[in-house]
Design a protein around this motif. Structure first.
Motif, PDB file in Angstrom:
ATOM      1  N   PHE A 100       0.835  -1.210   0.000  1.00  0.00           N
ATOM      2  CA  PHE A 100       0.000   0.000   0.000  1.00  0.00           C
ATOM      3  C   PHE A 100       0.867   1.255   0.000  1.00  0.00           C
ATOM      4  O   PHE A 100       0.623   2.196  -0.764  1.00  0.00           O
ATOM      5  N   SER A 101       1.888   1.257   0.839  1.00  0.00           N
ATOM      6  CA  SER A 101       2.750   2.443   0.930  1.00  0.00           C
ATOM      7  C   SER A 101       3.502   2.693  -0.372  1.00  0.00           C
ATOM      8  O   SER A 101       3.792   3.843  -0.726  1.00  0.00           O
ATOM      9  N   GLN A 102       3.791   1.622  -1.123  1.00  0.00           N
ATOM     10  CA  GLN A 102       4.491   1.768  -2.404  1.00  0.00           C
ATOM     11  C   GLN A 102       3.622   2.454  -3.458  1.00  0.00           C
ATOM     12  O   GLN A 102       4.135   3.032  -4.414  1.00  0.00           O
ATOM     13  N   LEU A 103       2.310   2.388  -3.290  1.00  0.00           N
ATOM     14  CA  LEU A 103       1.414   3.013  -4.271  1.00  0.00           C
ATOM     15  C   LEU A 103       1.444   4.531  -4.174  1.00  0.00           C
ATOM     16  O   LEU A 103       1.160   5.227  -5.155  1.00  0.00           O
ATOM     17  N   GLY A 104       1.748   5.052  -2.988  1.00  0.00           N
ATOM     18  CA  GLY A 104       1.832   6.508  -2.827  1.00  0.00           C
ATOM     19  C   GLY A 104       0.503   7.216  -2.994  1.00  0.00           C
ATOM     20  O   GLY A 104       0.437   8.359  -3.452  1.00  0.00           O
ATOM     21  N   SER A 105      -0.584   6.538  -2.640  1.00  0.00           N
ATOM     22  CA  SER A 105      -1.917   7.124  -2.787  1.00  0.00           C
ATOM     23  C   SER A 105      -2.679   7.012  -1.477  1.00  0.00           C
ATOM     24  O   SER A 105      -2.591   5.996  -0.783  1.00  0.00           O
ATOM     25  N   LYS A 106      -3.426   8.049  -1.128  1.00  0.00           N
ATOM     26  CA  LYS A 106      -4.207   8.001   0.103  1.00  0.00           C
ATOM     27  C   LYS A 106      -5.392   7.051  -0.031  1.00  0.00           C
ATOM     28  O   LYS A 106      -5.827   6.427   0.936  1.00  0.00           O
ATOM     29  N   TYR A 107      -5.929   6.941  -1.254  1.00  0.00           N
ATOM     30  CA  TYR A 107      -7.129   6.138  -1.475  1.00  0.00           C
ATOM     31  C   TYR A 107      -6.871   5.051  -2.505  1.00  0.00           C
ATOM     32  O   TYR A 107      -6.171   5.280  -3.494  1.00  0.00           O
ATOM     33  N   VAL A 108      -7.474   3.885  -2.272  1.00  0.00           N
ATOM     34  CA  VAL A 108      -7.356   2.779  -3.225  1.00  0.00           C
ATOM     35  C   VAL A 108      -8.732   2.178  -3.488  1.00  0.00           C
ATOM     36  O   VAL A 108      -9.684   2.385  -2.729  1.00  0.00           O
ATOM     37  N   ALA A 109      -8.826   1.427  -4.573  1.00  0.00           N
ATOM     38  CA  ALA A 109      -9.997   0.605  -4.865  1.00  0.00           C
ATOM     39  C   ALA A 109      -9.627  -0.835  -4.566  1.00  0.00           C
ATOM     40  O   ALA A 109      -8.527  -1.285  -4.906  1.00  0.00           O
ATOM     41  N   VAL A 110     -10.512  -1.564  -3.914  1.00  0.00           N
ATOM     42  CA  VAL A 110     -10.275  -2.966  -3.556  1.00  0.00           C
ATOM     43  C   VAL A 110     -11.326  -3.800  -4.280  1.00  0.00           C
ATOM     44  O   VAL A 110     -12.525  -3.657  -4.015  1.00  0.00           O
ATOM     45  N   ARG A 111     -10.874  -4.653  -5.213  1.00  0.00           N
ATOM     46  CA  ARG A 111     -11.802  -5.411  -6.050  1.00  0.00           C
ATOM     47  C   ARG A 111     -11.471  -6.899  -6.036  1.00  0.00           C
ATOM     48  O   ARG A 111     -10.305  -7.275  -6.072  1.00  0.00           O
ATOM     49  N   ALA A 112     -12.501  -7.710  -6.044  1.00  0.00           N
ATOM     50  CA  ALA A 112     -12.320  -9.155  -6.211  1.00  0.00           C
ATOM     51  C   ALA A 112     -12.065  -9.455  -7.679  1.00  0.00           C
ATOM     52  O   ALA A 112     -12.544  -8.745  -8.566  1.00  0.00           O
ATOM     53  N   THR A 113     -11.287 -10.494  -7.940  1.00  0.00           N
ATOM     54  CA  THR A 113     -11.062 -10.939  -9.308  1.00  0.00           C
ATOM     55  C   THR A 113     -11.064 -12.464  -9.323  1.00  0.00           C
ATOM     56  O   THR A 113     -10.281 -13.102  -8.613  1.00  0.00           O
ATOM     57  N   ALA A 114     -12.009 -13.048 -10.067  1.00  0.00           N
ATOM     58  CA  ALA A 114     -12.185 -14.499 -10.087  1.00  0.00           C
ATOM     59  C   ALA A 114     -11.029 -15.172 -10.821  1.00  0.00           C
ATOM     60  O   ALA A 114     -10.545 -14.674 -11.837  1.00  0.00           O
ATOM     61  N   THR A 115     -10.587 -16.316 -10.311  1.00  0.00           N
ATOM     62  CA  THR A 115      -9.445 -17.019 -10.916  1.00  0.00           C
ATOM     63  C   THR A 115      -9.880 -18.096 -11.904  1.00  0.00           C
ATOM     64  O   THR A 115      -9.056 -18.851 -12.396  1.00  0.00           O
ATOM     65  N   SER A 116     -11.170 -18.152 -12.198  1.00  0.00           N
ATOM     66  CA  SER A 116     -11.638 -19.097 -13.206  1.00  0.00           C
ATOM     67  C   SER A 116     -11.220 -18.625 -14.587  1.00  0.00           C
ATOM     68  O   SER A 116     -11.191 -17.421 -14.854  1.00  0.00           O
ATOM     69  N   PRO A 117     -10.879 -19.551 -15.502  1.00  0.00           N
ATOM     70  CA  PRO A 117     -10.589 -19.148 -16.872  1.00  0.00           C
ATOM     71  C   PRO A 117     -11.839 -18.686 -17.598  1.00  0.00           C
ATOM     72  O   PRO A 117     -11.774 -18.101 -18.666  1.00  0.00           O
ATOM     73  N   LEU A 118     -13.005 -18.944 -17.007  1.00  0.00           N
ATOM     74  CA  LEU A 118     -14.267 -18.532 -17.616  1.00  0.00           C
ATOM     75  C   LEU A 118     -14.734 -17.223 -17.005  1.00  0.00           C
ATOM     76  O   LEU A 118     -14.486 -16.953 -15.831  1.00  0.00           O
ATOM     77  N   SER A 119     -15.427 -16.419 -17.799  1.00  0.00           N
ATOM     78  CA  SER A 119     -15.935 -15.139 -17.293  1.00  0.00           C
ATOM     79  C   SER A 119     -17.449 -15.102 -17.409  1.00  0.00           C
ATOM     80  O   SER A 119     -18.028 -14.134 -17.831  1.00  0.00           O
ATOM     81  N   GLY A 120     -18.068 -16.209 -17.048  1.00  0.00           N
ATOM     82  CA  GLY A 120     -19.518 -16.326 -17.205  1.00  0.00           C
ATOM     83  C   GLY A 120     -20.288 -15.312 -16.393  1.00  0.00           C
ATOM     84  O   GLY A 120     -19.762 -14.670 -15.485  1.00  0.00           O
ATOM     85  N   ALA A 121     -21.554 -15.188 -16.702  1.00  0.00           N
ATOM     86  CA  ALA A 121     -22.410 -14.205 -16.041  1.00  0.00           C
ATOM     87  C   ALA A 121     -22.475 -14.425 -14.544  1.00  0.00           C
ATOM     88  O   ALA A 121     -22.785 -13.524 -13.782  1.00  0.00           O
ATOM     89  N   SER A 122     -22.184 -15.645 -14.109  1.00  0.00           N
ATOM     90  CA  SER A 122     -22.240 -15.958 -12.680  1.00  0.00           C
ATOM     91  C   SER A 122     -21.313 -15.092 -11.859  1.00  0.00           C
ATOM     92  O   SER A 122     -21.539 -14.864 -10.684  1.00  0.00           O
ATOM     93  N   PHE A 123     -20.237 -14.622 -12.479  1.00  0.00           N
ATOM     94  CA  PHE A 123     -19.275 -13.843 -11.710  1.00  0.00           C
ATOM     95  C   PHE A 123     -19.511 -12.335 -11.802  1.00  0.00           C
ATOM     96  O   PHE A 123     -18.937 -11.570 -11.057  1.00  0.00           O
ATOM     97  N   ALA A 124     -20.333 -11.909 -12.751  1.00  0.00           N
ATOM     98  CA  ALA A 124     -20.507 -10.472 -12.972  1.00  0.00           C
ATOM     99  C   ALA A 124     -21.196  -9.834 -11.766  1.00  0.00           C
ATOM    100  O   ALA A 124     -22.323 -10.143 -11.437  1.00  0.00           O
TER     101      ALA A 124
END
Length: 312
Positions: A100-124
């Protein structure tokens, strides 16, 4: 054990470790695309974070009744409460704060990212995203995102499909945009391949991606790299972060503001050029999310147009 990777350390070969979203952004980051700096908590790191709760979680889910919504929601809340109340391993917390400190930003976005090779609607939209997260709220936010792996719909999907794809977490410098939206390198309805279709509105891009406004639409020719049409809509509101109240607010726009163009013609062409370049790299039609801050266009996400490329 290393729990995290910097965005410029990941590539397309690491989808199972850092998730699709991070892998594609990392590949493009190294090519020089304007992507917010970030780091990823790997799927191994996420698993390590809840390892001590594994047996309890399995026990709670062992007799879940998917036909009983109340039962599913109750078990989901039990698991999520356990995760939010738990403590991350000390080494992991230390590594996350260092990143976090390496980013040099006061604010960040924290997002999940699925590790499936598929990007089906189930994950949207299945997992949580936290915006404008400070260092003080970073660990609670990460635990909240991990807990969303056990949202009711996510649990039901994994049980029904036997898809046990994991989760990684992408933490990036927060962009506070003047305008934001999406772009398609093929017409999303007619599938005409010769144009880039851009949808745009003021403020945070969620107003566009979640259908909260009728966005402005810009159509750019791939052949001439020129704007061939635009439709300016009445955008009744925008989403913006209130730094005093520390929360995202919906702001009603005046008639004049609502009917103003959310993009200049030149910015529309810049966004189209970025979409065309990415399409050329991956050799398939793509959909991107973008944002403009301080006159810079940032790439926030890239995905295949699902109906055409379900594996992207």
């Amino acid at each position: 054990m290393n729990y995290t990777y910097l965005l410029d350390e990941v590539s397309l070969s690491m989808v199972s470790i850092v998730g699709r979203k991070s892998a594609y952004l990392g590949e493009l980051y190294k090519m020089g695309f304007n992507i917010p700096k970030g780091f990823i908590i790997s799927s191994r790191g996420v698993n390590e974070a809840i390892k001590d709760l594994d047996d309890e979680i399995r026990g709670i889910l062992s007799s879940v009744n998917l036909n009983d919504t109340t039962d599913l929601e109750k078990r989901s809340e039990m698991i999520k409460s356990m995760i939010i109340a738990s403590k991350l391993p000390n080494e992991m917390e230390k590594e996350i704060y260092e990143r976090f400190s390496q980013l040099g930003s006061k604010y960040v976005a924290v997002r999940a990212t699925a590790t499936s090779p598929l990007s089906g609607a189930s994950f949207a939209g299945e997992y949580e995203t936290d915006l404008f997260v400070t260092q003080e709220n970073l660990i609670p936010s990460i635990k909240r995102v991990i807990a969303s792996y056990f949202n009711p719909r996510a649990i039901a999907y994994r049980i029904l499909t036997h898809n046990e794809a994991g989760m990684a977490i992408l933490v990036q410098t927060m962009i506070n945009p003047v305008s934001a939206g999406t772009a398609f390198s093929i017409h999303p309805i007619t599938e005409e391949p010769d144009y880039v279709v851009i949808e745009s509105s003021f403020g945070l891009g969620e107003s566009v991606t979640k259908g909260m406004v009728t966005p402005d639409q810009y159509v750019v020719s791939k052949a001439t790299r020129s704007l061939v049409s635009k439709r300016i809509s009445e955008k009744v509101m925008k989403l913006t972060y209130d730094f005093a109240e520390k929360k995202i607010k919906s702001i009603e726009l005046s008639k004049e503001e609502a009917l103003a163009e959310s993009l200049s013609d030149n910015d529309a062409i810049r966004i189209a050029n970025m979409a065309i370049a990415i399409e050329s790299i991956f050799k398939r039609n793509i959909n991107i999310e973008w944002a403009i801050e301080d006159k810079k266009v940032y790439l926030l996400e890239v995905r295949g147009i699902r109906r055409l490329y379900p594996e992207f």
